[in-house]
Scaffold this motif. Structure first.
Motif, mmCIF file in Angstrom:
data_model
loop_
_atom_site.group_PDB
_atom_site.id
_atom_site.type_symbol
_atom_site.label_atom_id
_atom_site.label_comp_id
_atom_site.label_asym_id
_atom_site.label_seq_id
_atom_site.Cartn_x
_atom_site.Cartn_y
_atom_site.Cartn_z
ATOM 1 N N TYR A 1 -32.711 7.562 15.280
ATOM 2 C CA TYR A 1 -33.762 7.028 14.405
ATOM 3 C C TYR A 1 -33.279 5.780 13.671
ATOM 4 O O TYR A 1 -34.022 4.812 13.492
ATOM 5 C CB TYR A 1 -34.181 8.108 13.399
ATOM 6 N N GLY A 2 -32.035 5.820 13.238
ATOM 7 C CA GLY A 2 -31.505 4.677 12.502
ATOM 8 C C GLY A 2 -31.528 3.397 13.308
ATOM 9 O O GLY A 2 -31.806 2.322 12.764
ATOM 10 N N ASN A 3 -31.228 3.489 14.608
ATOM 11 C CA ASN A 3 -31.186 2.306 15.464
ATOM 12 C C ASN A 3 -32.557 1.918 16.006
ATOM 13 O O ASN A 3 -32.728 0.807 16.522
ATOM 14 C CB ASN A 3 -30.233 2.554 16.637
ATOM 15 N N ARG A 4 -33.531 2.795 15.906
ATOM 16 C CA ARG A 4 -34.884 2.525 16.406
ATOM 17 C C ARG A 4 -35.850 2.121 15.294
ATOM 18 O O ARG A 4 -36.752 1.319 15.508
ATOM 19 C CB ARG A 4 -35.446 3.771 17.115
ATOM 20 N N VAL A 5 -35.639 2.689 14.090
ATOM 21 C CA VAL A 5 -36.606 2.497 13.013
ATOM 22 C C VAL A 5 -35.929 2.033 11.716
ATOM 23 O O VAL A 5 -36.272 0.988 11.155
ATOM 24 C CB VAL A 5 -37.397 3.807 12.736
ATOM 25 N N GLY A 6 -34.960 2.800 11.236
ATOM 26 C CA GLY A 6 -34.385 2.553 9.915
ATOM 27 C C GLY A 6 -33.786 1.171 9.757
ATOM 28 O O GLY A 6 -33.966 0.526 8.714
ATOM 29 N N ILE A 7 -33.095 0.680 10.770
ATOM 30 C CA ILE A 7 -32.426 -0.617 10.663
ATOM 31 C C ILE A 7 -33.424 -1.749 10.448
ATOM 32 O O ILE A 7 -33.128 -2.736 9.762
ATOM 33 C CB ILE A 7 -31.561 -0.894 11.918
ATOM 34 N N TYR A 8 -34.622 -1.613 10.980
ATOM 35 C CA TYR A 8 -35.603 -2.701 10.844
ATOM 36 C C TYR A 8 -36.157 -2.782 9.420
ATOM 37 O O TYR A 8 -36.588 -3.857 8.988
ATOM 38 C CB TYR A 8 -36.703 -2.524 11.886
#
Length: 311
Positions: free
Chosen positions: A83-90
């Motif tokens: 999730y962090g690399n798909r959503v949270g980082i953005y």
């Protein structure tokens, strides 16, 4: 009553200060005062860890912290980390770019294969990339031969340099774990600093036979994953601890007229969540409101400023 053999009291490393030669012993108050650009008392860098936790982790010689914990396939924890690399980082990227915040990304080499679109996206920003090992299940331990560990470092650096087009100067080991060879190998392969150790509030040089290396301690006690994931404190408590650290180090630097330093470590799978992102922004806004006193920069810039003041 038998007497203790005198050899038990003999220790060739017995000396004032440390019992090793990795770095010189010194009290912080006895060191030459560091001066940051524009004479700002406190240097701060934001470290965002972009990590890959394999679903089929081997967990040898130990399970990676925050890795898979349930029987294979542990899709619950795998998808949360993803999730962090798909959503949270953005969510992070939007705030960083809106407020022109310099960022240091510690990146697993495996993400160049697993999330190439993310690597391309961050590479388009004026950021710094730090090598974070191949993935979170590839720990650097003394179970590896020197050749095996060297190959892992080279593979990580080659992948990141090719995918980002950036010079990689820094290193953060998965789980911050090292073998006895790690530091000498980092210097041997052209890296100039490492963030694994947490024993200071300032950089310091490490003595190696393969080249020069600076240790840049990245605070672990206020890391989001440590405070919330290990200590099980609330989001508000984490934000309070980080802002308290900022304010205290700023006061200490001002009272001693000597520069201080702080690295703030964030993980998008944790603080990039919709119920936590506001707390991350609160911490960042706390920094932005003090930019007249805080040098907000990247890890490599801090190392360079430190090294230019060494004699």
């Amino acid at each position: 009553m038998s007497q203790l053999d005198p050899s038990h009291l003999q220790y060739d490393k017995r000396q004032y200060g440390h019992d090793h030669d990795w770095f010189q012993w010194s009290m912080m108050g006895q060191r030459p005062a560091l001066v940051w650009p524009d004479h700002k008392p406190l240097a701060v860098w934001i470290n965002v860890s972009l990590q890959h936790f394999p679903l089929n982790q081997k967990g040898q010689p130990f399970k990676p912290p925050f890795g898979m914990t349930m029987p294979y396939p542990d899709l619950r924890h795998f998808s949360l980390r993803d999730y962090g690399n798909r959503v949270g980082i953005y969510r992070f990227l939007k705030f960083f770019e809106t407020n022109q915040i310099p960022v240091t990304y510690a990146v697993n080499g495996r993400l160049t294969q697993y999330s190439p679109q993310l690597i391309k996206r961050i590479s388009q920003t004026d950021c710094e990339i730090v090598a974070h090992g191949w993935d979170m299940d590839h720990q650097h331990t003394s179970e590896l031969t020197r050749e095996q560990e060297s190959e892992s470092i080279v593979r990580t650096l080659s992948a990141l340099r090719a995918a980002t087009g950036k010079q990689i100067n820094g290193w953060l080991s998965p789980a911050r774990h090292q073998s006895w060879n790690t530091l000498s190998l980092l210097a041997e392969h052209g890296l100039t600093y490492c963030m694994d150790w947490v024993n200071d509030d300032l950089p310091y040089p490490v003595t190696l036979d393969t080249g020069s290396l600076t240790m840049l301690p990245l605070n672990a006690e206020i890391e989001d994953s440590f405070v919330m994931g290990s200590n099980l404190h609330s989001e508000d408590e984490w934000a309070d601890q980080v802002t308290d650290a900022i304010d205290f180090l700023l006061r200490e630097a001002q009272s001693t007229n000597a520069g201080r330093m702080l690295g703030i470590s964030l993980h998008p799978w944790l603080t990039g969540q919709p119920h936590r992102i506001a707390l991350a922004e609160r911490v960042l806004n706390h920094l932005l409101a003090r930019q007249d006193q805080i040098w907000l920069t990247t890890a490599n810039q801090i190392v360079q400023a430190f090294n230019t003041q060494q004699t």
